[in-house]
Design a protein around this motif. Structure first.
Motif, PDB file in Angstrom:
ATOM      1  N   ARG A  19       0.819  -1.224   0.000  1.00  0.00           N
ATOM      2  CA  ARG A  19       0.000   0.000   0.000  1.00  0.00           C
ATOM      3  C   ARG A  19       0.848   1.268   0.000  1.00  0.00           C
ATOM      4  NH1 ARG A  19      -1.382  -2.224   5.090  1.00  0.00           N
ATOM      5  NH2 ARG A  19      -0.473  -1.058   6.788  1.00  0.00           N
TER       6      ARG A  19
ATOM      7  N   TRP B 238      -2.504  -0.851  -5.089  1.00  0.00           N
ATOM      8  CA  TRP B 238      -2.512  -1.889  -4.055  1.00  0.00           C
ATOM      9  C   TRP B 238      -3.930  -2.334  -3.720  1.00  0.00           C
ATOM     10  CZ3 TRP B 238      -4.909  -1.268   0.663  1.00  0.00           C
ATOM     11  CH2 TRP B 238      -5.291   0.032   1.011  1.00  0.00           C
ATOM     12  N   GLY B 239      -4.884  -1.426  -3.840  1.00  0.00           N
ATOM     13  CA  GLY B 239      -6.279  -1.740  -3.534  1.00  0.00           C
ATOM     14  C   GLY B 239      -6.854  -2.806  -4.464  1.00  0.00           C
TER      15      GLY B 239
END
Length: 183
Positions: free
Chosen positions: A120, A126-127
């Motif tokens: 993240r 990253w989500g």
């Protein structure tokens, strides 16, 4: 000056379109009849295990001078036996394969979540990894929550969806290649 060669596609657009159409038809059939598709997938895996086991036993027999030949023969006899059990008792094969699929989804979900959360601070996307991990976990839990009823149709449905998505992709790539004018 040597003329630049004309670029060529690494595939036949027409061949991809036909292949895609066949995949779409099989995918639609499997989605429409997931129980029949599940049985077909299970029986195909059973047949492959039989062939794998028989070939392996042949390999073990050919390596009789080696001290490991008995262990090798036992391993392949186990594979052959598993194929025979799946062939004779398809429900056992379907349930075993579905539980393996659940395990894969759950492990994949945990791994994707861990990687996503760990990245993240490194990447903006990253989500997406976290969402993928949550989707895999949810699918695993959904299948497990409906156990054993989900075993009868899950393999066929997922195989059908896979064939369908691959077929549509092949159709689109084939059409794009045909429109490009390249040969």
């Amino acid at each position: 000056m040597i003329p630049e060669p004309t670029p060529r596609l690494p595939f036949s657009p027409r061949g991809l379109i036909w292949t895609g159409a066949v995949f779409v038809l099989f995918g639609l059939a499997a989605v429409a009849l997931p129980v029949a598709a599940t049985i077909a997938v299970e029986q195909l895996v059973a047949a492959l295990l039989l062939v794998w086991g028989a070939a392996g036993i042949g390999f073990a027999a050919a390596m009789r001078p080696a001290p490991e030949w008995r262990m090798t023969a036992a391993l392949f006899a186990g594979i052959l036996l598993l194929g025979a059990v799946f062939l004779v008792f398809p429900r056992n094969g379907i349930e075993t394969m579905t539980m393996l699929l659940v395990a894969v989804f759950l492990v994949e979900g945990v791994v994707a979540l861990t990687i996503g959360l760990g990245m993240r601070k490194l990447i903006q996307a990253w989500g997406l990894l976290v969402m993928s991990g949550l989707a895999s976990l949810a699918l695993g839990v959904l299948i497990l929550g409906g156990w054993p009823g989900t075993a009868a149709w899950m393999l066929g449905l997922l195989t059908g969806l896979n064939f369908l998505s691959n077929g549509v992709t092949l159709l689109l790539v084939g059409r794009a290649g045909a429109r490009s004018g390249l040969k």
